[in-house]
Write a protein that holds these residues in place. Structure first.
Motif, short mmCIF file in Angstrom:
data_model
loop_
_atom_site.label_atom_id
_atom_site.label_comp_id
_atom_site.label_asym_id
_atom_site.label_seq_id
_atom_site.Cartn_x
_atom_site.Cartn_y
_atom_site.Cartn_z
N SER A 28 0.83 -1.20 0.00
CA SER A 28 0.00 0.00 0.00
C SER A 28 0.87 1.26 0.00
CB SER A 28 -0.87 -0.02 1.25
OG SER A 28 -1.43 1.22 1.50
N LYS A 29 0.34 2.34 -0.55
CA LYS A 29 1.07 3.61 -0.54
C LYS A 29 1.29 4.11 0.88
CE LYS A 29 -0.75 5.27 -4.93
NZ LYS A 29 -1.56 6.31 -5.58
N THR A 30 0.40 3.75 1.78
CA THR A 30 0.52 4.22 3.16
C THR A 30 1.28 3.25 4.07
OG1 THR A 30 -1.63 3.29 3.75
CG2 THR A 30 -1.60 5.59 3.02
N SER A 31 1.76 2.15 3.53
CA SER A 31 2.51 1.18 4.35
C SER A 31 3.69 1.80 5.08
CB SER A 31 2.97 -0.01 3.51
OG SER A 31 1.87 -0.80 3.15
N PRO A 32 4.53 2.63 4.41
CA PRO A 32 5.64 3.22 5.14
C PRO A 32 5.17 4.11 6.30
CG PRO A 32 5.95 3.51 2.78
CD PRO A 32 4.57 2.97 2.99
N LEU A 33 4.08 4.82 6.11
CA LEU A 33 3.52 5.66 7.16
C LEU A 33 3.03 4.81 8.32
CD1 LEU A 33 2.62 8.43 8.22
CD2 LEU A 33 0.53 8.16 6.86
N ARG A 34 2.30 3.76 8.02
CA ARG A 34 1.79 2.87 9.06
C ARG A 34 2.93 2.21 9.84
NH1 ARG A 34 -3.64 2.14 8.12
NH2 ARG A 34 -4.29 2.70 6.02
N GLU A 35 3.96 1.79 9.13
CA GLU A 35 5.10 1.15 9.79
C GLU A 35 5.84 2.13 10.71
OE1 GLU A 35 7.20 -0.36 6.41
OE2 GLU A 35 5.74 -1.97 6.09
N ALA A 36 5.97 3.38 10.26
CA ALA A 36 6.63 4.40 11.08
C ALA A 36 5.82 4.67 12.34
CB ALA A 36 6.83 5.68 10.29
N ILE A 37 4.50 4.73 12.20
CA ILE A 37 3.64 4.98 13.36
C ILE A 37 3.71 3.80 14.34
CG2 ILE A 37 1.24 5.24 14.11
CD1 ILE A 37 0.77 6.85 11.51
N LEU A 38 3.69 2.58 13.82
CA LEU A 38 3.77 1.41 14.68
C LEU A 38 5.11 1.33 15.41
CD1 LEU A 38 2.06 -1.38 12.55
CD2 LEU A 38 1.24 -0.38 14.69
N GLY A 39 6.15 1.93 14.84
CA GLY A 39 7.48 1.91 15.45
C GLY A 39 7.65 2.93 16.57
N LEU A 40 6.65 3.79 16.77
CA LEU A 40 6.75 4.80 17.82
C LEU A 40 6.46 4.21 19.19
CD1 LEU A 40 4.89 7.82 16.15
CD2 LEU A 40 7.35 7.57 16.51
N ASN A 41 7.21 4.67 20.17
CA ASN A 41 6.95 4.34 21.58
C ASN A 41 6.28 5.55 22.22
OD1 ASN A 41 8.20 1.76 21.57
ND2 ASN A 41 10.18 2.78 21.54
N PRO A 42 5.63 5.36 23.36
CA PRO A 42 5.01 6.51 24.03
C PRO A 42 6.03 7.62 24.27
CG PRO A 42 4.30 4.48 25.05
CD PRO A 42 5.38 4.11 24.07
N GLU A 43 5.55 8.85 24.10
CA GLU A 43 6.36 10.06 24.26
C GLU A 43 7.38 10.24 23.14
OE1 GLU A 43 5.04 12.04 26.44
OE2 GLU A 43 3.77 10.38 27.04
N GLU A 44 7.20 9.56 22.01
CA GLU A 44 8.02 9.76 20.82
C GLU A 44 7.15 10.36 19.73
OE1 GLU A 44 11.45 6.33 20.97
OE2 GLU A 44 9.67 5.94 19.76
N ALA A 45 7.82 10.98 18.75
CA ALA A 45 7.11 11.56 17.61
C ALA A 45 7.90 11.29 16.35
CB ALA A 45 6.94 13.06 17.82
N ALA A 46 7.22 11.38 15.22
CA ALA A 46 7.86 11.21 13.92
C ALA A 46 7.43 12.36 13.03
CB ALA A 46 7.46 9.88 13.29
N PHE A 47 8.36 12.92 12.26
CA PHE A 47 8.03 13.97 11.31
C PHE A 47 7.64 13.33 9.99
CE2 PHE A 47 9.02 16.94 7.89
CZ PHE A 47 8.23 18.02 8.28
N VAL A 48 6.51 13.78 9.44
CA VAL A 48 6.01 13.27 8.16
C VAL A 48 5.92 14.44 7.18
CG1 VAL A 48 4.10 12.12 6.99
CG2 VAL A 48 4.64 11.52 9.34
N PRO A 49 6.69 14.39 6.10
CA PRO A 49 6.61 15.48 5.12
C PRO A 49 5.32 15.40 4.32
CG PRO A 49 8.12 13.79 4.35
CD PRO A 49 7.68 13.38 5.73
N TYR A 50 4.77 16.57 4.00
CA TYR A 50 3.58 16.61 3.16
C TYR A 50 3.99 16.34 1.71
CZ TYR A 50 0.82 18.58 6.98
OH TYR A 50 0.16 18.77 8.15
N TYR A 51 3.01 15.95 0.92
CA TYR A 51 3.24 15.58 -0.48
C TYR A 51 3.84 16.74 -1.27
CZ TYR A 51 2.39 13.94 -5.21
OH TYR A 51 2.55 13.56 -6.50
N ASP A 52 4.88 16.42 -2.04
CA ASP A 52 5.55 17.39 -2.90
C ASP A 52 5.41 16.90 -4.34
OD1 ASP A 52 7.26 19.44 -3.87
OD2 ASP A 52 8.99 18.11 -3.68
#
Length: 93
Positions: free
Chosen positions: A20-44
């Motif tokens: 899926s096109k969103t698989s990398p996003l889902r995997e990044a979110i699943l890799g987060l632990n509490p009190e962590e954040a991930a930066f996601v660039p908007y579509y260019d």
């Protein structure tokens, strides 16, 4: 009218999984632990990289709803043309 053929389940070819096109996003979110954040660039458009804001919000919201322990929230950062996905523990209600 074409005949419908009855076959065994073992004769049905395996489903070819498409990434899926969103698989990398889902995997990044699943890799987060509490009190962590991930930066996601908007579509260019030039590079074809990134995600639309609505897609990020939809994925994070769905994953929060599906998770028993974690809440994922989105915080926009217009200076970087993207957003942060924050992971926190759901309060016991």
């Amino acid at each position: 009218m074409p005949a419908i053929e009855k076959v065994s389940i073992s004769d049905v070819p395996a489903r070819t999984s498409r990434r899926s096109k969103t698989s990398p996003l889902r995997e990044a979110i699943l890799g987060l632990n509490p009190e962590e954040a991930a930066f996601v660039p908007y579509y260019d458009e030039e590079s074809g990289e990134g995600f639309k804001p609505s897609t990020v919000a939809q994925v994070a919201g769905r994953m929060s709803k599906d998770s028993a322990n974690y809440r994922y929230s989105v915080r926009s950062d217009s200076s970087r043309n993207g957003c942060y996905i924050l992971c926190s523990i759901k309060p016991n209600v």
